[in-house]
Design an enzyme around this catalytic site. Structure first.
Site, PDB file in Angstrom:
ATOM      1  N   SER A 189       0.856  -1.183   0.000  1.00  0.00           N
ATOM      2  CA  SER A 189       0.000   0.000   0.000  1.00  0.00           C
ATOM      3  C   SER A 189       0.890   1.230   0.000  1.00  0.00           C
ATOM      4  O   SER A 189       2.038   1.187   0.451  1.00  0.00           O
ATOM      5  CB  SER A 189      -0.898   0.029   1.236  1.00  0.00           C
ATOM      6  OG  SER A 189      -1.622   1.247   1.314  1.00  0.00           O
ATOM      7  N   TYR A 239      -3.991   0.051  10.005  1.00  0.00           N
ATOM      8  CA  TYR A 239      -3.709  -0.336   8.629  1.00  0.00           C
ATOM      9  C   TYR A 239      -2.272   0.018   8.248  1.00  0.00           C
ATOM     10  O   TYR A 239      -1.556  -0.787   7.642  1.00  0.00           O
ATOM     11  CB  TYR A 239      -4.694   0.364   7.697  1.00  0.00           C
ATOM     12  CG  TYR A 239      -4.583  -0.049   6.250  1.00  0.00           C
ATOM     13  CD1 TYR A 239      -5.101  -1.263   5.817  1.00  0.00           C
ATOM     14  CD2 TYR A 239      -3.974   0.780   5.316  1.00  0.00           C
ATOM     15  CE1 TYR A 239      -5.011  -1.647   4.488  1.00  0.00           C
ATOM     16  CE2 TYR A 239      -3.877   0.412   3.983  1.00  0.00           C
ATOM     17  CZ  TYR A 239      -4.401  -0.804   3.573  1.00  0.00           C
ATOM     18  OH  TYR A 239      -4.300  -1.172   2.255  1.00  0.00           O
TER      19      TYR A 239
END
Length: 250
Positions: free
Chosen positions: A143, A156
């Protein structure tokens, strides 16, 4: 990696929708046999129906050690080898300040995003080392958050930083066994996970819409990396919407 005339086999986790589904379909169209993994059985079967080549669906939770072992054994039983693992399964949680974040939420995200990646990597690594000829490729869905967090995304962000460490360690440990590892960092592919990005809180607290791009481009990139011989490593790749606020200060 097997030659173009031989069967090429991939495991794709999180294959019930989004990037996982698009990648499974693209790999299948390129001639790969694919083992599909996700928790949602009905959606996973829909992905299998969209694949052109040999496919098996093995529903379950990648955070479970017994399930992951079963997934890879069923892959070997069905196809006889393994050439590629795409560690795509991942979850997030609604934006929340770290002081309001529960331990339960933290553990839930780590179970999928980190432990799941570790378990699948371990099983694939074992197969890659012992099959003939030895070798294989692992691609981890990282990510942009592996480098720069969004506001109120501590869980996250921490999980994706951990994936980056696993990627580098896997690439290093795999050198002696013809095993390569890549992290693909994706910024705003148009999937159900990014549907809320039409109104995204920025670092300065302002709310702005962010551009998304067709998930097909992610799938095509993964197929390209997977097509390379294992003598070649793409350690990290960033693919994102051109106007995404990442480069620079916004």
């Amino acid at each position: 990696m097997s030659s173009p005339n031989e069967k090429r086999v991939a495991v794709v986790t999180g294959a019930s929708s989004g990037i996982g589904r698009a990648t499974a379909i693209a790999l299948s169209a390129a001639g790969w046999s694919v083992a599909l993994s996700a928790r949602r059985e009905a959606e996973l079967e829909q992905t299998a129906d969209l694949c052109q080549n040999e496919t098996i669906a093995v529903p379950g939770d990648v955070g479970s050690e017994s399930y992951v072992k079963d997934l890879f054994q069923k892959t070997l039983d069905a196809f006889g080898r393994l050439d590629l693992l795409f560690n795509n399964a991942g979850i997030s949680r609604p934006s929340i300040s770290i002081d309001e974040t529960s331990l339960e939420s933290f553990r839930q995200v780590l179970d999928v995003n980190v432990i799941g990646v570790f378990l699948c990597t371990r099983e694939a690594f074992r197969i890659f080392k012992t099959q003939s000829p030895p070798g294989g490729r692992i691609i981890n869905n990282g990510s942009i958050s592996a480098y720069t967090p969004r506001l109120h995304s501590a869980i996250y962000t921490a999980s994706k930083h951990a994936v980056l460490g696993l990627t580098k360690s896997t690439a290093l440990d795999g050198r002696a066994h013809n095993i390569t590892c890549t992290q693909i960092d994706i910024g705003n592919a148009a999937t159900p996970m990014t549907v809320t990005h039409s109104a995204t809180v920025q670092a300065d607290g302002s709310v702005k819409g962010e551009t998304r791009f067709d998930v097909k481009h992610v799938a095509d990139s993964i197929v390209h990396i997977a097509s390379l011989p294992t003598e070649v490593t793409v350690l990290q790749m960033n693919i994102m919407a051109t106007s995404m606020p990442f480069v620079g200060r916004g």
